[in-house]
Scaffold this motif. Sequence first.
Motif, short mmCIF file in Angstrom:
data_model
loop_
_atom_site.label_atom_id
_atom_site.label_comp_id
_atom_site.label_asym_id
_atom_site.label_seq_id
_atom_site.Cartn_x
_atom_site.Cartn_y
_atom_site.Cartn_z
N ASP A 1 0.79 -1.43 0.07
CA ASP A 1 0.10 0.08 -0.06
C ASP A 1 0.81 1.33 0.13
O ASP A 1 0.23 2.40 -0.09
N GLY B 1 -12.45 -7.18 8.46
CA GLY B 1 -12.78 -5.73 8.55
C GLY B 1 -13.68 -5.52 9.86
O GLY B 1 -13.70 -4.35 10.33
N ASP C 1 -14.46 2.94 5.35
CA ASP C 1 -14.21 1.67 5.17
C ASP C 1 -14.34 1.41 3.49
O ASP C 1 -15.26 1.58 2.86
N GLU C 2 -13.05 1.07 3.34
CA GLU C 2 -12.63 0.60 1.80
C GLU C 2 -12.74 -0.67 1.55
O GLU C 2 -11.89 -1.56 0.59
N ALA C 3 -13.71 -1.62 2.08
CA ALA C 3 -13.57 -2.94 1.87
C ALA C 3 -13.81 -3.24 0.31
O ALA C 3 -13.38 -4.32 0.10
N ASP D 1 -11.00 -2.41 -3.91
CA ASP D 1 -10.38 -3.08 -5.08
C ASP D 1 -11.16 -3.60 -6.22
O ASP D 1 -10.58 -3.87 -7.38
N ARG E 1 -8.41 4.20 -3.89
CA ARG E 1 -7.82 4.47 -2.59
C ARG E 1 -7.57 5.54 -1.96
O ARG E 1 -6.86 6.57 -2.71
N THR F 1 -5.23 6.38 0.20
CA THR F 1 -4.19 6.40 0.95
C THR F 1 -3.35 7.54 0.93
O THR F 1 -2.82 8.00 2.08
N ARG G 1 -9.45 -1.79 5.46
CA ARG G 1 -9.51 -2.73 3.95
C ARG G 1 -9.57 -3.99 4.22
O ARG G 1 -9.22 -4.53 5.32
N SER G 2 -10.10 -4.98 3.39
CA SER G 2 -10.45 -6.07 3.43
C SER G 2 -9.62 -7.03 2.40
O SER G 2 -9.71 -6.65 1.21
N ARG H 1 -11.31 -9.35 -1.77
CA ARG H 1 -10.79 -9.49 -2.73
C ARG H 1 -9.99 -10.83 -3.17
O ARG H 1 -10.17 -11.34 -4.29
N GLY I 1 -8.17 -8.82 7.41
CA GLY I 1 -8.43 -7.48 7.03
C GLY I 1 -7.30 -6.60 7.78
O GLY I 1 -6.36 -7.02 8.44
#
Length: 368
Positions: A85, A98, A197-199, A202, A209, A211, A224-225, A229, A238
């Motif tokens: 990341d 998560g 929450d960016e589960a 992807d 993202r 980040t 993230r999860s 993915r 997660g």
Amino acid sequence: MTADMKAGSVTQSAPDWPAHGGRIAPLLARFGLPADHPVIDFSANLNPLGPPPWLGQWLAGSGESLARYPDPDDDRARRAIADHDGVAPERVLVTNGGIEAIHLAAAQHAGGRALVIEPTFSEYALACGRHGINVERLGLEAPAFRPDLAAAEAALAGVDIAFVCRPNNPTGTLMPRADVERLLERARETGTTLVVDEAFVDFTEDDERLTPLLDRAPNLLLLRSLTKRFDVPGLRLGYLLGAPEAVERLAALQMPWSVNALARGLVAPLLADEDYLSRTRAWLSAERDFPARVRALGYTVPETQANFLLLRGEEGADALFAYLLERGLLARHTHGFPGLDGAWLRLALRANEDNARLLETLAAWRRS
């Protein structure tokens, strides 16, 4: 967008619907279908490629790790995530899925106040309820489900923590990055922790993202999860990203050994599997027009940036749910989502042949 205040309130499904929409057995029983009724599961938002093909052999060769406690000083998983990341390892906390990350974020504000924008993932309100947090709810208006940014900024006053799901579950809609930055600025003024929450990030068409915002936003937590993915929900894997000081505080709240040795050991090889990630991107590209094809049949489908869509038909969601299930297609009911109240269905994107079958069945329902 509407707002109301409820102290530690917990969302409940309609009495005769399972609280979690993917519980197949009670749903089959509810509609009088046999337990062995063949079903294609469109209710779970997982990667339809299945787990990476090497995973079974990897697990078979990892038995010795089960005979000892996980090493609390083993930071290989943390460093693998950091490298992947592009952040410092001190910004990473590996979690038991998560869900643990959500509950840790809530725990640090126990007894405080939270903002939840709904309809959204019910676990935010559940986590707040568990930690005695009063929840202020802002409602997204159908059918576009776009947030009223001014109302959200105003609601941050006096709030300790706010949850944003991006892309949002169950609508699939994506809050623009500029709107997140505005909320972050307002949250900095109000002393609010913003949890994004960016589960499902992807599965977005572009790299969404957040980040890069971490460096200038110490009040931002990203969840993230790896479960979704890589289609490994049974392993519960997660992580969260945040300022080093925030990560240290959250780690102190984490249960000892909450992430098992198998899950920790899998992080590096999963993230290194470029072939799997490439095949995932190819699948997504091929199926990206599926929501538009459903919309063309006459259904209301909000713009989605996730690997699922939300659907509403004039004939009623419960009747359509039963029609699909009888034909071996399991949708996700929405009786547990405030603001949807069962009037919509959520459907995951799957492999091309499954999606084609679903499209044919949806078209047949419209003709019937």
